[in-house]
Design a protein around this motif. Structure first.
Motif, PDB file in Angstrom:
ATOM      1  N   VAL A  84      39.802   5.840  -0.175  1.00  0.00           N
ATOM      2  CA  VAL A  84      41.172   5.915  -0.674  1.00  0.00           C
ATOM      3  C   VAL A  84      41.916   6.568   0.183  1.00  0.00           C
ATOM      4  CG1 VAL A  84      42.579   6.192  -2.408  1.00  0.00           C
ATOM      5  CG2 VAL A  84      40.606   5.093  -2.999  1.00  0.00           C
ATOM      6  N   ASP A 214      48.867   3.810  -8.740  1.00  0.00           N
ATOM      7  CA  ASP A 214      48.018   2.888  -9.312  1.00  0.00           C
ATOM      8  C   ASP A 214      47.605   2.023  -7.980  1.00  0.00           C
ATOM      9  OD1 ASP A 214      48.406   3.740 -11.428  1.00  0.00           O
ATOM     10  OD2 ASP A 214      49.872   2.322 -12.308  1.00  0.00           O
ATOM     11  N   ARG A 215      48.052   1.716  -7.081  1.00  0.00           N
ATOM     12  CA  ARG A 215      47.678   0.675  -6.114  1.00  0.00           C
ATOM     13  C   ARG A 215      46.729   1.371  -5.311  1.00  0.00           C
ATOM     14  NH1 ARG A 215      53.531  -1.712  -4.098  1.00  0.00           N
ATOM     15  NH2 ARG A 215      54.060  -2.930  -5.962  1.00  0.00           N
ATOM     16  N   ASN A 217      44.595   3.860  -6.359  1.00  0.00           N
ATOM     17  CA  ASN A 217      43.503   3.976  -7.277  1.00  0.00           C
ATOM     18  C   ASN A 217      42.562   2.790  -7.109  1.00  0.00           C
ATOM     19  OD1 ASN A 217      43.088   6.504  -8.208  1.00  0.00           O
ATOM     20  ND2 ASN A 217      44.791   6.183  -9.346  1.00  0.00           N
ATOM     21  N   GLU A 218      43.490   1.475  -7.008  1.00  0.00           N
ATOM     22  CA  GLU A 218      42.881  -0.016  -7.046  1.00  0.00           C
ATOM     23  C   GLU A 218      42.212  -0.349  -5.518  1.00  0.00           C
ATOM     24  OE1 GLU A 218      45.893  -2.379  -8.576  1.00  0.00           O
ATOM     25  OE2 GLU A 218      45.635  -1.561 -10.539  1.00  0.00           O
ATOM     26  N   THR A 219      42.658   0.472  -4.515  1.00  0.00           N
ATOM     27  CA  THR A 219      42.450   0.080  -3.185  1.00  0.00           C
ATOM     28  C   THR A 219      40.894   0.177  -2.915  1.00  0.00           C
ATOM     29  OG1 THR A 219      44.631   0.841  -2.348  1.00  0.00           O
ATOM     30  CG2 THR A 219      42.814   0.989  -0.935  1.00  0.00           C
ATOM     31  N   ARG A 220      40.734  -1.005  -1.995  1.00  0.00           N
ATOM     32  CA  ARG A 220      39.620  -1.058  -1.319  1.00  0.00           C
ATOM     33  C   ARG A 220      39.741  -1.024   0.179  1.00  0.00           C
ATOM     34  NH1 ARG A 220      38.336   0.611  -5.209  1.00  0.00           N
ATOM     35  NH2 ARG A 220      36.652   0.146  -6.740  1.00  0.00           N
ATOM     36  N   SER A 223      41.752  -4.239   1.154  1.00  0.00           N
ATOM     37  CA  SER A 223      42.961  -4.601   0.374  1.00  0.00           C
ATOM     38  C   SER A 223      44.375  -4.560   1.451  1.00  0.00           C
ATOM     39  CB  SER A 223      43.352  -3.434  -0.612  1.00  0.00           C
ATOM     40  OG  SER A 223      42.239  -3.529  -1.425  1.00  0.00           O
TER      41      SER A 223
END
Length: 235
Positions: A84, A214-215, A217-220, A223
């Motif tokens: 991240v 939020d984005r 935290n959702e990142t790989r 992405s």
């Protein structure tokens, strides 16, 4: 044949490299909507140019892979947050992360370390690749004097700094009418929690700090992020 503006740009870029080689500080362009920045091989030079205390903490650009790996080795963050952080750096978001207790911090990281935390970013930009590739790391800060807004154009930078300051003017590669701002800085604690440390252009572009965090935290690594500032690629 190169046009006059490109010749002037290359000459200024060459002069900036010479100043950095001599441990001076220069003002460099970033892609829109980022504002200009001050960089140097000597952290004191950054602070002197900005006319602030020479020992004030600065951030460090970890634009080279070996430098970035050395930084990651001293951080006290969960392994799943390294990706991240790496992704955030690619989005030109600055990062504040804790240093592991008892770890030997390289001397060159000390100017960016304060109270057990390290401030870092990735300042590289392809049009200035010859500058960024020459130095494995550079200390940096926003291009402004204390109390002034960060310079959104080369002319603003020239107004704020002394006449002999080298300003790498790349406004011909930027979007003058865009809203500009300094980078957002996120804070990553040892438990892996992300928070906003300093508001900036990335959280504004995302629609607010919560949306940005939020984005992230959702990142790989694979992405697609929706608020990347500027084109022209990395250096």
């Amino acid at each position: 044949m190169q046009n006059r503006s490109s010749v002037g740009f290359e000459r200024t870029l060459t002069r900036a490299i010479e100043v950095l080689d001599g441990d001076g500080a220069v003002v460099v362009a970033n892609p829109s909507p980022m504002t200009y920045g001050v960089v140097a091989r000597d952290a004191h030079a950054v602070n002197l140019l900005k006319q602030r205390p020479v020992d004030q903490a600065v951030a460090i650009s970890v634009h080279s892979a070996p430098t970035r790996q050395q930084v990651f080795r001293v951080l006290d963050v969960q392994d799943n947050k390294i990706a991240v952080i790496d992704f955030a750096l690619g989005e030109r978001i600055s990062v504040l992360a804790p240093i592991r207790t008892g770890v030997a911090v390289p001397e060159w990281l000390s100017p960016a370390a304060q109270d057990g935390w390290l401030a870092f970013f990735d300042g590289s930009w392809a049009p200035l690749a010859s500058l960024w590739h020459r130095f494995p790391f550079l200390y940096g800060s926003s291009a402004n004097q204390t109390g002034e807004a960060p310079a959104a154009s080369a002319s603003e930078a020239r107004r704020q700094f002394t006449a002999d300051t080298v300003v790498v003017d790349a406004d011909h590669l930027r979007t003058p009418d865009a809203e500009h701002g300094a980078s957002t800085m996120i804070r990553v604690n040892p438990a892996g929690h992300l928070s906003l440390h300093r508001s900036g252009i990335q959280d504004r572009a995302a629609g607010g700090p919560k949306t940005l965090l939020d984005r992230l935290n959702e990142t790989r690594a694979s992405s697609t992020f929706t608020c990347r500032p500027g084109g022209q690629g990395r250096a």
